[in-house]
Scaffold this motif. Structure first.
Motif, mmCIF file in Angstrom:
data_model
loop_
_atom_site.group_PDB
_atom_site.id
_atom_site.type_symbol
_atom_site.label_atom_id
_atom_site.label_comp_id
_atom_site.label_asym_id
_atom_site.label_seq_id
_atom_site.Cartn_x
_atom_site.Cartn_y
_atom_site.Cartn_z
ATOM 1 N N GLY A 606 0.822 -1.202 0.000
ATOM 2 C CA GLY A 606 0.000 0.000 0.000
ATOM 3 C C GLY A 606 0.846 1.238 0.000
ATOM 4 N N LEU A 607 0.258 2.324 0.395
ATOM 5 C CA LEU A 607 0.983 3.578 0.511
ATOM 6 C C LEU A 607 0.333 4.442 1.570
ATOM 7 N N ASN A 608 1.118 5.376 2.073
ATOM 8 C CA ASN A 608 0.628 6.361 3.029
ATOM 9 C C ASN A 608 1.009 7.743 2.526
ATOM 10 N N GLY A 609 0.169 8.724 2.859
ATOM 11 C CA GLY A 609 0.475 10.078 2.419
ATOM 12 C C GLY A 609 -0.250 11.116 3.238
ATOM 13 N N ASN A 610 0.140 12.348 3.021
ATOM 14 C CA ASN A 610 -0.561 13.475 3.635
ATOM 15 C C ASN A 610 -0.443 14.668 2.717
ATOM 16 N N SER A 611 -1.298 15.640 2.942
ATOM 17 C CA SER A 611 -1.329 16.801 2.054
ATOM 18 C C SER A 611 -2.033 17.956 2.734
ATOM 19 N N THR A 612 -1.728 19.152 2.271
ATOM 20 C CA THR A 612 -2.553 20.309 2.595
ATOM 21 C C THR A 612 -3.727 20.326 1.615
ATOM 22 N N THR A 613 -4.709 21.161 1.884
ATOM 23 C CA THR A 613 -5.873 21.185 1.003
ATOM 24 C C THR A 613 -5.508 21.689 -0.392
ATOM 25 N N LYS A 614 -4.634 22.687 -0.466
ATOM 26 C CA LYS A 614 -4.329 23.254 -1.782
ATOM 27 C C LYS A 614 -3.454 22.327 -2.624
ATOM 28 N N ASP A 615 -2.717 21.415 -1.967
ATOM 29 C CA ASP A 615 -1.823 20.528 -2.705
ATOM 30 C C ASP A 615 -2.391 19.130 -2.877
ATOM 31 N N LEU A 616 -3.694 18.982 -2.633
ATOM 32 C CA LEU A 616 -4.301 17.658 -2.710
ATOM 33 C C LEU A 616 -4.208 17.074 -4.120
ATOM 34 N N GLU A 617 -4.403 17.885 -5.144
ATOM 35 C CA GLU A 617 -4.334 17.325 -6.497
ATOM 36 C C GLU A 617 -2.922 16.842 -6.814
ATOM 37 N N THR A 618 -1.910 17.570 -6.362
ATOM 38 C CA THR A 618 -0.533 17.103 -6.561
ATOM 39 C C THR A 618 -0.321 15.781 -5.846
ATOM 40 N N ALA A 619 -0.848 15.666 -4.624
ATOM 41 C CA ALA A 619 -0.731 14.405 -3.890
ATOM 42 C C ALA A 619 -1.412 13.272 -4.649
ATOM 43 N N MET A 620 -2.564 13.565 -5.248
ATOM 44 C CA MET A 620 -3.275 12.555 -6.035
ATOM 45 C C MET A 620 -2.475 12.148 -7.272
ATOM 46 N N GLN A 621 -1.770 13.108 -7.859
ATOM 47 C CA GLN A 621 -0.916 12.789 -9.005
ATOM 48 C C GLN A 621 0.224 11.867 -8.586
#
Length: 934
Positions: A606-621
């Motif tokens: 699997g994977l784990n991650g975190n993000s701010t709200t404005k960088d969520l799309e980058t995290a999804m990429q």
């Protein structure tokens, strides 16, 4: 007309210049949310209301005195005093203080602790504020620590053994070499002679009078601060401080509190040391300078921003070098910051790959600093550093009303001890917004010329003893530092232009939705079969945590393939994503606050991650990219292998590593997959095979469960989910894990491993077994049983016997590969005390089976877990993990709401029943680490 326009422009420029100068000269004030006061006896206090976490307060007693103030007859006694504060005061007899707090839900070690350093001693306490009785008692405890510690002779003598065991735990290669190089690099300074722990002899032999003299001399109101941050009433708390601390008399003839420093020196001080147990080749070069005073004006604060930008850019350059196979070091750092006493330092640090590459590592560090000296940084480096800095402060600013009290008060401690300015995050963010765009390359480039000099220079090189023949001499080191580097080429900032996702995803759909209103959670089924669990929260203003998980893992590959399978996720992370290698990806991510990390475990991936709200799309990429566009990089694969080789080369010399590997291997019943990695193992690594295994594990995105918790909008998330998760490839193949035969050993196992020079032992006791079913209440209550047993063993082994510094007890159930459990008990001690202490543990286990855990300890565990849960349920991480596990294992997710009720069901009889069922002495492993026989 033209003249008038020019005059107007000139006036405007002058106005802007004057305004900037006025701003720069402006004094930095104090955050208006902080109340600072001073009592007539000299005690300072800081108060701030902060409701994260709710109904909690962080209390600190800060004493501006540490080991630096000890006399030659008082070595280690500043730290000894700290220990005695927990062993009886005027209002709390021995153990009463800890007992009261634990019954109130305070966790000893986590919420109740203290530390002693060279220059300060700090007492730490987190308490509930919805109980005024507890809050008032906590204030009484702080007052007692400040001037009413008992110092009963019998307790002093019992505590000697505990502190000796703390000293013993710290002994090893690092301590032995530190004892040799501190007197060299800190020559002429008290810091060279005042290590806070003291010596074994001083701990065991110091007279009572010297201990109480240190307390009387330095624990006085003019050298103390009380800090309270939390969900409090400011006026009420201020009055409590006045009532408790205002009555402490001021010292009539106070000893001067000297501020010690490190004298300047013209020569280069060099310490080159080897040790049989040192695993790495470490180089440290320090250019000492007078400390820069704490910022008092915006101009000084702006200068600190410039220094931080330099540190970022220099670190990035050296990290880029370390990510090349030909680099002589695994890690390199070059930065300016606080050092010790009255000195700052420009520090160069590296971990050389081999002893023969120490010289090349030093040269590389010096060359890169010289390159900056000759040519400076380039604009693109500065732009990235500014973006990253501004983004970091923006995130802190966005979370300003959700910041934990424990984080806030660290600044107030530094304000009291060092005069650090505390203008508040609003002001600091404003200054970063205002000044970052005005910082020019020339300002950053000019710094290094001030920092690198031939005076006040210290070098420490530490290496394995087997490499002694390859060590540089002091003369060679000095010559290397003074060697002209000649003209260099400018740094070229190579930025590969490309995309994280070379091929844009073809969006899928959310095809089914199920709501769980009681836990405010939504479950989506996507068109590719993937499931998503979503819980929007406002626990944080700007945080989203997420994970993905599915069955399989390394279990699906042969033992021969295990090395490649277990390293596969590292190969992917080192390779980059899409068109971007790891260096280009890191540069692309400058200014973005998000992180994604894939992993492959024994039975799942699997994977784990975190993000701010404005960088969520980058995290999804990034998430999407780790599934469909991982990048294979032969150079970075070589770097990964080199890192592993360096870790393995001298690992067998480090007693802690040898013991940890032995424990893991024995507890896996000598299964080949539990055998420690060796240099031979690394030789089996194959880039193509590891990469293929990674791609195989992440080839079926439709099999994964994705869990998202945080501050997001469901409509926005739906759009991103359909684009980046529903688009992941899928297949009809349903995978699970494979049982490869790893089991706990059966019967009684007793092993003694001999490794190490120090007179220290480590003990591990394990009780294991298999069960037919795993009941959820058993899981909860086994955790409670181990916590309660840890309290009892702390009392028996530490407080009564004085034989350990700490004891750990942990336990839990496992479902894969078979339903089983393990309970572990760990402690360190003197070799001669092993048998006695193991007997005490076994006696307590026997007592627990006969009588259960004492009711008072059950009360403490229930109180602590109840209080902890009040905070946990307001954390995104708590909900992310609990939701993931409940949905992944197909248990009722709404049971999460019953956690508080389940905690309270533990009884003495239940602990007795669990102990008799799980503490099976006939299925027990005893592992002991002892020093090598001389």
């Amino acid at each position: 007309m033209m003249l008038r326009i020019k005059q107007t422009l000139l006036l405007l420029l002058v106005a802007v210049f004057v305004q900037a100068q006025v701003g720069l000269d402006q004094k930095l004030g104090v955050d208006p949310k902080v109340k600072i006061g001073k009592l007539s006896n000299g005690l300072t206090y800081y108060l701030r209301k902060n409701v994260e976490p709710k109904n909690r307060a962080e209390l600190r007693l800060v004493v501006n005195a540490g080991s630096i103030l000890e006399s030659d007859q008082q070595l280690g006694l500043a730290h000894f005093v700290e220990h005695m504060a927990f062993n009886g005061t005027k209002n709390f007899k021995k153990q009463e203080l800890v007992d009261f707090l634990e019954k109130s839900g305070v966790n000893f070690g986590a919420d109740l602790n203290a530390y002693t350093s060279f220059d300060e001693t700090v007492y730490e306490l987190q308490v509930p504020t919805d109980s005024m009785q507890v809050f008032k008692k906590a204030m009484q405890i702080l007052e007692d620590w400040a001037h009413q510690v008992s110092f009963e002779p019998v307790e002093i003598d019992k505590e000697r053994g505990v502190i000796v065991e703390e000293w013993r735990l710290g002994r090893g290669a690092d301590a032995r070499m530190r004892d040799k190089y501190f007197p060299i690099i800190l020559k002429g300074s008290q810091y060279a002679k005042r290590i806070p722990i003291g010596t074994k002899q001083s701990i065991e032999k110091s007279p009572y009078s010297q201990l109480t003299k240190f307390y009387k001399d330095w624990y006085r109101p003019d050298l103390q601060a009380v800090i309270v941050v939390g969900d409090i009433d400011i006026a009420e708390t201020e009055q409590m401080i006045k009532d408790h601390f205002g009555k402490i008399p001021a010292a009539k003839t106070p000893r001067p509190r000297t501020k010690f420093g490190v004298p300047s020196f013209p020569e280069t001080r060099t310490s080159i040391l080897t040790d049989p147990e040192q695993p790495y080749n470490v180089i440290q070069v320090y250019y000492l300078r007078p400390e820069i005073p704490q910022s008092k004006t915006e101009k000084e604060y702006r200068a600190s921003i410039v220094r931080n930008l330099f540190n970022q850019m220099m670190s990035s350059r050296l990290e880029e070098i370390a990510q090349k196979p030909e680099a002589p070091f695994l890690f390199g750092s070059s930065s300016y910051g606080s050092f010790i006493g009255d000195k700052d330092a420009f520090s160069l640090v590296a971990v050389a790959k081999t002893a023969k590459e120490i010289s090349a590592s030093v040269e590389t560090l010096l060359r890169e600093n010289e390159r900056v000296k000759q040519f400076g940084f380039v604009q693109s480096e500065l732009d990235r550093a500014i973006k990253s800095t501004l983004s970091r402060f923006e995130n802190i600013y966005n979370e300003r009303d959700k910041t934990k009290s424990a984080e806030l008060l660290q600044e107030y401690i530094r304000n009291y001890l060092k005069g650090e300015t505390i203008p508040g995050i609003e002001k600091e963010f404003e200054m970063h917004q205002k000044y970052l765009p005005t910082i020019q390359l020339a300002e950053v480039n000019a710094l290094i010329k001030q920092w690198i000099t031939t005076q006040n220079r210290s070098v420490v090189i530490t290496a394995p003893e087997k490499d002694k023949a390859d060590m540089l001499t002091a003369t060679q080191v000095t010559a290397l530092l003074n060697k002209p580097l000649g003209p260099l080429k400018p740094y070229e900032d190579k930025v590969v232009k490309g995309a994280i996702l070379p091929v844009q995803p073809v969006a899928g759909k959310v095809v089914n939705e199920k709501k769980y209103p009681s836990i405010e959670t939504t479950e989506w089924t996507l068109s590719n079969g993937a499931r998503m669990i979503l819980k929007p929260t406002n626990f944080k203003n700007d945080e989203i945590q997420f994970s993905a998980i599915s069955w399989g893992g390394t279990s699906l590959y042969s033992d021969k393939d295990y090395v490649n399978a277990s390293t596969a996720s590292g190969v992917a992370q080192f390779g980059g994503i899409g068109d971007l290698d790891i260096q280009s990806l890191q540069k692309e991510m400058a200014g973005k606050n998000c992180f994604v990390s894939p992993s492959i475990a024994n039975y799942m991936q699997g994977l784990n991650g975190n993000s701010t709200t404005k960088d969520l799309e980058t995290a999804m990429q990034l998430l999407h990219g780790y599934f469909v566009a991982p990048r294979k990089d032969a150079n970075m694969f070589e770097v990964l292998k080199q890192q592993m080789q360096v870790q393995m080369t001298n690992k067998d010399k480090d007693p802690g590593s040898v013991f940890a590997d032995s424990v893991n291997y024995i507890m896996g019943n000598y299964h080949p997959r539990r055998k420690p990695f060796t240099l031979e193992s690394i030789g089996q690594l194959d880039l193509d095979r590891a990469f293929d295994i990674y791609k195989d594990r992440f080839s079926n995105g439709g099999q994964f469960l994705f869990t998202f918790v945080g501050n997001f909008n469901l409509d926005t998330m739906k759009m991103l989910a359909e684009k980046y998760i529903a688009s992941l490839p899928t297949s009809d193949k349903k995978e699970t894990w494979k049982d490869v035969g790893i089991r706990y050993p059966k019967g009684q196992v007793n092993k003694t491993i001999r490794k190490g020079k120090e007179a220290k032992a480590s003990v591990r006791l394990y009780f294991t077994g298999e069960v037919n079913e795993i009941n959820e209440m058993d899981e909860v209550q086994l955790g409670q049983l181990t916590k309660a047993l840890a309290i009892k063993l702390r009392e028996v082994l530490r407080e009564d016997a004085g034989g350990v510094y700490g004891v750990g007890v942990n336990g839990g159930f496992s479902r894969e590969p078979v339903k089983s459990y393990s309970i572990g008990i760990q402690f360190g001690c003197a070799p001669e005390n092993v048998d006695k202490l193991v007997d005490l543990v076994m006696e307590e286990v026997k007592n627990t089976k006969a009588n259960g855990v004492p009711a008072v300890n059950i009360e403490k565990v229930i109180a602590e877990q109840t209080r902890s849960l009040e905070n946990d349920v307001k954390e995104n991480s708590y909900w992310r993990y609990r939701l993931e596990q409940n949905f992944f294992r197909s248990t009722d997710p709404t049971d999460i709401l019953k956690a508080g009720d389940k905690i309270k069901l533990l009884t003495v009889d239940k602990t007795k029943e669990l102990a008799n069922r799980l503490f099976n002495e006939n299925n027990m492993v005893k592992l002991i680490l002892l020093p090598e026989q001389q």
